[in-house]
Enzyme design. Structure first.
Site, PDB file in Angstrom:
ATOM      1  N   LYS A 138     -29.026  80.431   9.477  1.00  0.00           N
ATOM      2  CA  LYS A 138     -29.276  81.666   8.744  1.00  0.00           C
ATOM      3  C   LYS A 138     -29.161  81.360   7.252  1.00  0.00           C
ATOM      4  O   LYS A 138     -28.130  80.878   6.788  1.00  0.00           O
ATOM      5  CB  LYS A 138     -28.288  82.764   9.140  1.00  0.00           C
ATOM      6  CG  LYS A 138     -28.595  84.104   8.490  1.00  0.00           C
ATOM      7  CD  LYS A 138     -27.604  85.169   8.927  1.00  0.00           C
ATOM      8  CE  LYS A 138     -27.980  86.530   8.347  1.00  0.00           C
ATOM      9  NZ  LYS A 138     -27.994  86.533   6.861  1.00  0.00           N
ATOM     10  N   LEU A 139     -30.231  81.654   6.532  1.00  0.00           N
ATOM     11  CA  LEU A 139     -30.293  81.364   5.103  1.00  0.00           C
ATOM     12  C   LEU A 139     -30.010  82.624   4.297  1.00  0.00           C
ATOM     13  O   LEU A 139     -30.500  83.703   4.627  1.00  0.00           O
ATOM     14  CB  LEU A 139     -31.675  80.806   4.747  1.00  0.00           C
ATOM     15  CG  LEU A 139     -32.051  79.515   5.480  1.00  0.00           C
ATOM     16  CD1 LEU A 139     -33.533  79.224   5.328  1.00  0.00           C
ATOM     17  CD2 LEU A 139     -31.223  78.349   4.974  1.00  0.00           C
TER      18      LEU A 139
END
Length: 203
Positions: free
Chosen positions: A47-48
C-alpha cells in the site's frame, strides 16, 4: 491483431472487447479490513501513501487525472512527459503517484507538489515523484476490465517500459500474512489484497 492478443487463451480472448478508448472511467477503490489471511487465489501489493491517479494515453495526448477526475498534468509534468514517450500509443492504466522519505512513501512530502499548478515550477521542485502503475484497463483499442487481474498485470508489465519515474507495482502471491509482517517491519502503510482472478470493477 495486436501481438499481445495472441498471448491470451481462448477463454481470455472472449473477455476482451474492441471499443473506443474512454476519456474517463471511475477507479476501483479498496475497502479497509483488519482481517489477515493467506490464500493462493489472492495477490498482495504494497500500500503506497500517495495520490491515486489514472493515465489516459491516446497517441501524443496524455491525461493524468485524480480519482475525482481532476487534471494533474501541470502538477506532474515529468510524469506526463515520461508517459508520452512510452512505445505503447493507446492505453488506460491505474496507479499511485508517490514521493519518498527515505525508503518509505510519504504523503506529507508529496503535499508540497499537490499545491503546484505551474509545470515549470513543478519541474524545479526538489520533491521527486514516481508513478507506480498496478493495473491496465485498456490497450490498443481493447477493453481489458473483464480479464483476471493477474493477466491484466502481466499485460501491463509487458506493454509499458518501466524506467524512472514510471514504476511497476510488484506483488506477492498467496503469502499475505508473511508479507504483512514484512510491511509492518519496514514501516509501510499496509497491504492491498486483491483476488487474482477478479475483473476490474468501477466502484
Amino acid at each position: 491483431m495486436s501481438d499481445w492478443l495472441e498471448t491470451l487463451g481462448d477463454d481470455e480472448r472472449q473477455l476482451v472487447e474492441k471499443e473506443q478508448q474512454p476519456e474517463w472511467t471511475t477507479p476501483m477503490l479498496a475497502t479497509l479490513t483488519h482481517e489477515h489471511f493467506s490464500d493462493p487465489e489472492w495477490l498482495f501489493e504494497r500500500k503506497l501513501d500517495g495520490e491515486r491517479a489514472l493515465v489516459f494515453k491516446n497517441g501524443d495526448k496524455v491525461d493524468l487525472f485524480t480519482r475525482n477526475h481532476k487534471s494533474i498534468n501541470d502538477t506532474y509534468p515529468e510524469l506526463v512527459e515520461a508517459l508520452a514517450h512510452q512505445s505503447a500509443k493507446r492505453f488506460v492504466a491505474d496507479g499511485e503517484i508517490v514521493a519518498f522519505e527515505g525508503d518509505v512513501t510519504s504523503f506529507s512530502r508529496l503535499q508540497s507538489r499537490l499545491q503546484i499548478k505551474d509545470p515549470d515550477e513543478a519541474r524545479e521542485s526538489s520533491v521527486a515523484v514516481y508513478f507506480y502503475l498496478f493495473d491496465l484497463l485498456h490497450l490498443d483499442g481493447y477493453a481489458l476490465e473483464a480479464l483476471p487481474l493477474r493477466r491484466r498485470k502481466a499485460l501491463l508489465r509487458d506493454a509499458l517500459d518501466f524506467a524512472d519515474p514510471i514504476r511497476f507495482t510488484a506483488h506477492r502471491n498467496e503469502a499475505g500474512e508473511a508479507f504483512l509482517k514484512e510491511a509492518c517491519e519496514k514501516g509501510w502503510e499496509g497491504l492491498i489484497a486483491k483476488r487474482a482472478d477478479a475483473p476490474y470493477r468501477h466502484s
